[in-house]
Design an enzyme around this catalytic site. Structure first.
Site, PDB file in Angstrom:
ATOM      1  N   CYS A 231     -16.228   1.476   1.170  1.00 55.54           N
ATOM      2  CA  CYS A 231     -15.045   0.746   1.247  1.00 55.54           C
ATOM      3  C   CYS A 231     -14.787   0.849   2.735  1.00 55.54           C
ATOM      4  CB  CYS A 231     -14.097   0.965   0.473  1.00 55.54           C
ATOM      5  SG  CYS A 231     -13.653   3.024   0.643  1.00 55.54           S
TER       6      CYS A 231
ATOM      7  N   ASP B 182     -17.239   6.991  -0.998  1.00 55.43           N
ATOM      8  CA  ASP B 182     -15.999   7.042  -0.286  1.00 55.43           C
ATOM      9  C   ASP B 182     -15.710   8.309   0.255  1.00 55.43           C
ATOM     10  OD1 ASP B 182     -13.492   6.176   0.632  1.00 55.43           O
ATOM     11  OD2 ASP B 182     -12.670   6.090  -1.321  1.00 55.43           O
TER      12      ASP B 182
ATOM     13  N   ARG C  43       1.014  -1.163   0.011  1.00 54.80           N
ATOM     14  CA  ARG C  43       0.005  -0.158  -0.013  1.00 54.80           C
ATOM     15  C   ARG C  43       0.847   1.155   0.062  1.00 54.80           C
ATOM     16  NH1 ARG C  43      -5.177   1.815   3.697  1.00 54.80           N
ATOM     17  NH2 ARG C  43      -6.116   0.055   2.186  1.00 54.80           N
TER      18      ARG C  43
ATOM     19  N   HIS D  17      -7.594   0.479  -6.253  1.00 60.70           N
ATOM     20  CA  HIS D  17      -7.646  -0.120  -5.072  1.00 60.70           C
ATOM     21  C   HIS D  17      -8.453  -1.538  -5.315  1.00 60.70           C
ATOM     22  CE1 HIS D  17      -7.814  -1.060  -0.890  1.00 60.70           C
ATOM     23  NE2 HIS D  17      -8.695  -0.340  -0.336  1.00 60.70           N
TER      24      HIS D  17
ATOM     25  N   GLN E 210     -10.034  -3.917  -3.013  1.00 58.94           N
ATOM     26  CA  GLN E 210     -11.227  -3.283  -2.586  1.00 58.94           C
ATOM     27  C   GLN E 210     -12.693  -3.764  -3.524  1.00 58.94           C
ATOM     28  OE1 GLN E 210     -12.099  -1.636   0.508  1.00 58.94           O
ATOM     29  NE2 GLN E 210     -14.182  -2.271  -0.277  1.00 58.94           N
TER      30      GLN E 210
ATOM     31  N   ARG F 261     -13.656  -8.408   2.644  1.00 58.71           N
ATOM     32  CA  ARG F 261     -12.005  -8.342   2.071  1.00 58.71           C
ATOM     33  C   ARG F 261     -11.087  -9.577   2.456  1.00 58.71           C
ATOM     34  NH1 ARG F 261     -10.093  -3.059   1.790  1.00 58.71           N
ATOM     35  NH2 ARG F 261      -8.110  -4.256   1.164  1.00 58.71           N
TER      36      ARG F 261
HETATM   37  N1  NVA Z   1     -10.043   6.746  -1.120  1.00 56.83           N
HETATM   38  C1  NVA Z   1      -9.553   6.406   0.120  1.00 56.83           C
HETATM   39  C2  NVA Z   1      -9.736   5.083   0.501  1.00 56.83           C
HETATM   40  C3  NVA Z   1      -9.177   4.568   1.677  1.00 56.83           C
HETATM   41  C4  NVA Z   1      -9.651   2.869   1.896  1.00 56.83           C
HETATM   42  C5  NVA Z   1      -8.211   6.969   0.365  1.00 56.83           C
HETATM   43  O1  NVA Z   1      -7.429   6.649  -0.577  1.00 56.83           O
HETATM   44  O2  NVA Z   1      -7.623   7.361   1.431  1.00 56.83           O
HETATM   45  N1   CP Z   2     -11.177  -0.049   2.719  1.00 62.60           N
HETATM   46  C1   CP Z   2      -9.619  -0.259   3.343  1.00 62.60           C
HETATM   47  O1   CP Z   2      -8.665  -0.402   2.240  1.00 62.60           O
HETATM   48  O2   CP Z   2      -9.700   0.244   4.668  1.00 62.60           O
HETATM   49  P1   CP Z   2      -8.087   0.335   5.345  1.00 62.60           P
HETATM   50  O3   CP Z   2      -7.638   1.840   4.861  1.00 62.60           O
HETATM   51  O4   CP Z   2      -8.730   0.359   6.709  1.00 62.60           O
HETATM   52  O5   CP Z   2      -7.228  -0.731   4.778  1.00 62.60           O
END
Ligand code: NVA
Ligand code: CP
Length: 310
Positions: free
Chosen positions: A270, A230, A108, A135, A138, A298
């Site tokens: 998500c 989101d 990540r 993502h 997800q 997930r």
């Molecule tokens: N769009 C959000 C998703 C978090 C799971 C982010 O990138 O912070």
């Molecule tokens: N939805 C998701 O990826 O959550 P986290 O940021 O907690 O991993």
């Protein structure tokens, strides 16, 4: 017919064939059933998954760590701050070295190009656990959830409303592979990346899916089977918070907006949710909301991915 996915990276859902997407969903159904019946399914005994994080996480970290453990393997949490990456060791060299120790990498991070580069130089599968662009895990868990709730994917109308971000991009890619009608509803200036839209539309042409963009919230959610949102401010965009709230407030998912969707609409997110911004308690805590099942999935879908590629 089963497709062999061993050794494959999961950087983007776009890179998967429709058969591979369905194989992940079928495997997820199997591992979820095994989990519910308390049966052992440990194809990854003796294997290690390295998990690199340069951004925070609750779901991704915990679900991957539990997934690899329950599959019989070991999850090694690697905070990017504590790797030599932070002191200038290249991504390519990191990929080469990790490939000699472990059997898979989940990462990540911010820049999507870093994940593409890691996957290029690693000789083990690399799984994208979120970048600024995509993502994929997800979105795969999301379509699995939709399949469970609606009994089909083909022709399902999903309205994603809010910021045209990484989650929206992966939903377009996933929807395109399985014949969904994905409408992305954003204010002007917050539309999804045009390259992703074009690529998703090319994929959609092969499956009868549709990828639609609009700036009109009511029109966008009209007759939707699924309304999805989101956060408005993704990780790394914290400085833009106030201007984003101002632009996106008309796109909040609340009961009056949801009234334009189908009677049996489900609400998805998500998570993490910023309650009072993109969604209100009355929606996320309502019987229409499937966000907890979605979060649970997930685990099952990522187990399927790990079992198939490692
Ligand atoms: N769009 C959000 C998703 C978090 C799971 C982010 O990138 O912070
Ligand atoms: N939805 C998701 O990826 O959550 P986290 O940021 O907690 O991993």
């Amino acid at each position: 017919m089963a497709v062999n996915m061993k050794g494959k990276d999961l950087v983007s859902v776009h890179d998967l064939t429709t058969e591979e997407v369905y194989q992940i969903l079928r495997t997820a159904e199997y591992v979820k059933m095994m989990n519910k019946t308390g049966s052992r399914f440990q194809p990854l005994s003796g294997k290690t998954l390295g998990m690199i994080f340069t951004k925070p996480s609750t779901r991704t970290r915990i679900s991957f760590e539990v997934a690899i453990y329950e599959l019989g393997g070991y999850g090694l949490f690697l905070s990017a701050n504590e790797l030599q990456l932070r002191r200038g060791e290249t991504i390519a060299d990191t990929a080469r070295v990790l490939s000699r120790y472990i059997h898979g990498i989940m990462i990540r991070t911010f820049d999507h190009k870093d994940v593409v580069e890691l996957a290029h130089y690693a000789t083990i599968p690399v799984i994208n656990g979120l970048t600024d662009l995509l993502h994929p895990c997800q979105a795969l868990a999301d379509i699995f959830t939709i399949y469970e709730k609606k009994g089909r994917l083909d022709g399902i109308k999903l309205a994603y409303i809010g910021d045209g971000n990484n989650v929206a991009h992966s939903l377009m890619y996933a929807g395109a592979k399985v014949g969904m009608k994905v409408t992305v509803v954003t204010p002007e200036g917050y539309e999804p990346n045009p390259e992703v839209v074009n690529t998703a539309r090319e994929d959609a042409a092969a499956t009868g899916a549709e990828i639609i963009l609009t700036n009109d919230p009511k029109e966008g959610v009209r007759d939707a089977d699924v309304v999805y949102t989101d956060v408005w401010t993704s990780m790394g965009q914290e400085k833009e918070h106030d201007e984003r709230v101002a632009a996106l407030t008309p796109y909040q998912v609340n009961p009056s907006l949801l009234a334009h969707a189908k009677q049996d609409v489900i609400f998805m997110h998500c998570l993490p949710a910023h309650r009072g911004e993109e969604v209100v308690d009355e929606v996320i805590d309502s019987p229409r909301s499937v966000v907890w099942d979605e979060a649970e999935n997930r685990l099952h879908v990522q187990k399927a991915i790990l079992a198939l590629v490692m």
